[in-house]
Design a protein around this motif. Structure first.
Motif, PDB file in Angstrom:
ATOM      1  N   ALA A   1     -11.271   7.918 -11.281  1.00 61.40           N
ATOM      2  CA  ALA A   1     -11.076   9.072 -10.412  1.00 61.40           C
ATOM      3  C   ALA A   1     -12.085  10.159 -10.698  1.00 61.40           C
ATOM      4  O   ALA A   1     -12.454  10.912  -9.815  1.00 61.40           O
ATOM      5  CB  ALA A   1      -9.664   9.615 -10.565  1.00 61.40           C
ATOM      6  N   GLN A   2     -12.566  10.250 -11.937  1.00 63.06           N
ATOM      7  CA  GLN A   2     -13.485  11.316 -12.296  1.00 63.06           C
ATOM      8  C   GLN A   2     -14.884  11.108 -11.726  1.00 63.06           C
ATOM      9  O   GLN A   2     -15.693  12.006 -11.751  1.00 63.06           O
ATOM     10  CB  GLN A   2     -13.539  11.456 -13.824  1.00 63.06           C
ATOM     11  N   VAL A   3     -15.163   9.935 -11.218  1.00 63.87           N
ATOM     12  CA  VAL A   3     -16.455   9.686 -10.588  1.00 63.87           C
ATOM     13  C   VAL A   3     -16.654  10.608  -9.398  1.00 63.87           C
ATOM     14  O   VAL A   3     -17.729  11.145  -9.160  1.00 63.87           O
ATOM     15  CB  VAL A   3     -16.563   8.208 -10.156  1.00 63.87           C
ATOM     16  N   SER A   4     -15.572  10.832  -8.627  1.00 62.42           N
ATOM     17  CA  SER A   4     -15.634  11.729  -7.472  1.00 62.42           C
ATOM     18  C   SER A   4     -15.239  13.156  -7.819  1.00 62.42           C
ATOM     19  O   SER A   4     -15.180  13.993  -6.935  1.00 62.42           O
ATOM     20  CB  SER A   4     -14.696  11.208  -6.368  1.00 62.42           C
ATOM     21  N   GLY A   5     -14.957  13.397  -9.082  1.00 64.91           N
ATOM     22  CA  GLY A   5     -14.552  14.735  -9.484  1.00 64.91           C
ATOM     23  C   GLY A   5     -13.078  15.012  -9.266  1.00 64.91           C
ATOM     24  O   GLY A   5     -12.647  16.162  -9.368  1.00 64.91           O
ATOM     25  N   TYR A   6     -12.304  13.970  -8.976  1.00 59.83           N
ATOM     26  CA  TYR A   6     -10.872  14.129  -8.750  1.00 59.83           C
ATOM     27  C   TYR A   6     -10.110  13.042  -9.497  1.00 59.83           C
ATOM     28  O   TYR A   6     -10.587  11.906  -9.618  1.00 59.83           O
ATOM     29  CB  TYR A   6     -10.526  14.047  -7.249  1.00 59.83           C
ATOM     30  N   ARG A   7      -8.956  13.418  -9.987  1.00 63.69           N
ATOM     31  CA  ARG A   7      -8.028  12.444 -10.549  1.00 63.69           C
ATOM     32  C   ARG A   7      -7.063  12.059  -9.430  1.00 63.69           C
ATOM     33  O   ARG A   7      -6.375  12.918  -8.869  1.00 63.69           O
ATOM     34  CB  ARG A   7      -7.259  13.043 -11.730  1.00 63.69           C
ATOM     35  N   VAL A   8      -7.018  10.778  -9.092  1.00 59.78           N
ATOM     36  CA  VAL A   8      -6.227  10.310  -7.958  1.00 59.78           C
ATOM     37  C   VAL A   8      -5.089   9.435  -8.462  1.00 59.78           C
ATOM     38  O   VAL A   8      -5.294   8.557  -9.296  1.00 59.78           O
ATOM     39  CB  VAL A   8      -7.103   9.526  -6.958  1.00 59.78           C
ATOM     40  N   GLU A   9      -3.909   9.684  -7.951  1.00 54.00           N
ATOM     41  CA  GLU A   9      -2.728   8.912  -8.330  1.00 54.00           C
ATOM     42  C   GLU A   9      -1.943   8.573  -7.071  1.00 54.00           C
ATOM     43  O   GLU A   9      -1.816   9.411  -6.173  1.00 54.00           O
ATOM     44  CB  GLU A   9      -1.859   9.731  -9.292  1.00 54.00           C
ATOM     45  N   SER A  10      -1.435   7.368  -6.991  1.00 53.69           N
ATOM     46  CA  SER A  10      -0.678   6.919  -5.815  1.00 53.69           C
ATOM     47  C   SER A  10       0.737   6.533  -6.202  1.00 53.69           C
ATOM     48  O   SER A  10       0.976   6.006  -7.285  1.00 53.69           O
ATOM     49  CB  SER A  10      -1.373   5.723  -5.149  1.00 53.69           C
ATOM     50  N   PHE A  11       1.671   6.802  -5.288  1.00 58.87           N
ATOM     51  CA  PHE A  11       3.077   6.453  -5.470  1.00 58.87           C
ATOM     52  C   PHE A  11       3.488   5.578  -4.290  1.00 58.87           C
ATOM     53  O   PHE A  11       3.259   5.939  -3.139  1.00 58.87           O
ATOM     54  CB  PHE A  11       3.946   7.707  -5.538  1.00 58.87           C
ATOM     55  N   THR A  12       4.111   4.434  -4.579  1.00 52.93           N
ATOM     56  CA  THR A  12       4.451   3.465  -3.553  1.00 52.93           C
ATOM     57  C   THR A  12       5.948   3.168  -3.594  1.00 52.93           C
ATOM     58  O   THR A  12       6.705   3.795  -4.339  1.00 52.93           O
ATOM     59  CB  THR A  12       3.670   2.161  -3.769  1.00 52.93           C
ATOM     60  N   ILE A  13       6.356   2.172  -2.810  1.00 53.41           N
ATOM     61  CA  ILE A  13       7.763   1.759  -2.819  1.00 53.41           C
ATOM     62  C   ILE A  13       8.162   1.229  -4.191  1.00 53.41           C
ATOM     63  O   ILE A  13       9.340   1.255  -4.554  1.00 53.41           O
ATOM     64  CB  ILE A  13       8.044   0.705  -1.735  1.00 53.41           C
ATOM     65  N   HIS A  14       7.193   0.772  -4.972  1.00 56.74           N
ATOM     66  CA  HIS A  14       7.497   0.297  -6.324  1.00 56.74           C
ATOM     67  C   HIS A  14       7.815   1.447  -7.275  1.00 56.74           C
ATOM     68  O   HIS A  14       8.389   1.232  -8.344  1.00 56.74           O
ATOM     69  CB  HIS A  14       6.326  -0.524  -6.860  1.00 56.74           C
ATOM     70  N   ASP A  15       7.429   2.665  -6.882  1.00 58.08           N
ATOM     71  CA  ASP A  15       7.738   3.858  -7.683  1.00 58.08           C
ATOM     72  C   ASP A  15       8.990   4.569  -7.184  1.00 58.08           C
ATOM     73  O   ASP A  15       9.378   5.590  -7.758  1.00 58.08           O
ATOM     74  CB  ASP A  15       6.557   4.827  -7.648  1.00 58.08           C
ATOM     75  N   GLY A  16       9.592   4.047  -6.109  1.00 65.97           N
ATOM     76  CA  GLY A  16      10.806   4.663  -5.577  1.00 65.97           C
ATOM     77  C   GLY A  16      10.654   5.284  -4.216  1.00 65.97           C
ATOM     78  O   GLY A  16      11.632   5.783  -3.648  1.00 65.97           O
TER      79      GLY A  16
END
Length: 360
Positions: free
Chosen positions: A51-66
């Motif tokens: 994520a730091q390559v673009s200067g952002y930390r990216v996190e995703s939440f899906t149906i597996h996370d609730g």
């Protein structure tokens, strides 16, 4: 990711192989804390490296996370810091760690599918279901406000004075929560069949953009309407409360204040629309396959975040922490680096209870 888990397992194996029995209790505890912190640091840095390559930390939440469903129709954040999501007709609250679903089993009043949400004044959440019934979540309880109707509403807005408006495909109504006949504010107006751009600005004025690309304020003493390049071409700023329209200048697109001042410009490239101007003054533009971030004075993006589902054109908004949230078939969070590599906890105000939240 896989590398982070491998690093954690390796560190754990090393911890298990140390001569713990011959150490003093204090020494054992200090060594364990130091090595555990190092392990967490390695795992966190490994996870965030891409994520730091673009200067952002990216996190995703899906149906597996609730997440209740991949079919996200709306998302908003109330002033107490909670995210609220309408997904698959189910209302869900997200505190940064856990999703809590509001179903008929635990919320009997929600008997129909929820499809629109609006963050009102204070911590109030306004809820619109598929039968055009309106509910409010306040004080930890979902309360019925208006019964089902044939108004065919697509959205709700509450202005700073507390007036609640209902948005339909052909009109805007002032809704009377005490009962009685609703008042048409903008009769015979076309808001189109796609997602309605609407909100509340820093002065508390409710606004909409109609299908003729005219930005209109609602209520008494509303300012004169102004035109933008196309119906979706309005950028909002949570930090300033301003609204920005879009104009064309050759191959460039200018983002313009109400005063006519150009805030930033970007080069046109295929399907796009501006969404938000974040607290750093960066413009976020939705394109066909990426979310492009522009800085003032640079017409090419300084960051390009891939879309989890190219062509989906998700909703964007800036959260209380300054991170940007995106909804497609997942809930995605992008935080500008440098942030703390260990997410901070936020303590909201909720009826005297103070659960820990992680929305950064």
């Amino acid at each position: 990711g896989r590398d982070a888990r491998a690093a954690a397992c390796l560190a754990t194996d090393r911890l298990a192989g140390l001569p713990w029995g011959g150490m003093q209790p204090v020494t054992r505890r200090l060594l364990w804390l130091a090595l555990s912190a190092a392990t967490l640091g390695v795992a966190t840095l490994t996870r965030n490296a891409s994520a730091q390559v673009s200067g952002y930390r990216v996190e995703s939440f899906t149906i597996h996370d609730g997440l209740p469903s991949q079919a996200i129709t709306d998302v908003t954040e109330t002033s107490d810091g909670y995210l609220w999501i309408a997904a698959g007709g189910i209302l869900a609250r997200f505190d940064g760690y856990l999703f809590r679903a509001y179903t008929q089993a635990n919320t009997p009043s929600l008997v129909r599918r929820v499809h629109h949400l609006h963050a009102g004044i204070g911590d109030t959440l306004w809820i619109l279901d598929e039968g055009n019934a309106v509910f409010a979540h306040a004080g930890g309880t979902v309360v019925p406000i208006l019964p089902p109707s044939d108004f065919d509403l697509d959205g709700l807005i509450q202005d700073g004075d507390g007036t609640l408006y209902g948005l339909g495909s052909g009109s805007v109504w002032r809704l009377h929560r005490g009962g009685g006949t609703h008042s048409e504010v903008l009769p015979r107006i076309s808001l189109g069949v796609t997602r309605i751009r609407s909100g509340r600005n820093g002065s508390g004025r409710a606004w909409i953009v109609d299908s003729n690309a005219v930005l209109r304020e609602l209520g008494a003493n509303a300012r004169r309407s102004r035109r933008t390049l196309f119906p979706a071409a309005v950028a909002t700023s949570r930090s300033t409360g301003e609204l920005y329209t879009l104009s064309a200048r050759g191959g460039l697109r200018d983002v313009v204040r109400a005063t006519g001042d150009v805030v930033t410009s970007f080069a046109e490239a295929g399907t796009y629309f501006p969404a938000i101007l974040d607290r750093d003054g960066r413009l976020w533009v939705v394109s066909a396959a990426t979310y492009d971030v522009f800085e003032r004075g640079r017409t090419e993006p300084v960051a390009r975040i891939p879309s989890p589902e190219p062509g989906a054109a998700g909703m964007l908004f800036e959260g209380e922490s300054g991170c940007v949230w995106v909804t497609e078939t997942v809930l995605m969070k992008a935080c500008r680096v440098p942030f703390s590599t260990i997410p901070l906890s936020i303590t909201p105000r909720t009826n005297g209870k103070r659960p820990m939240k992680r929305l950064m």
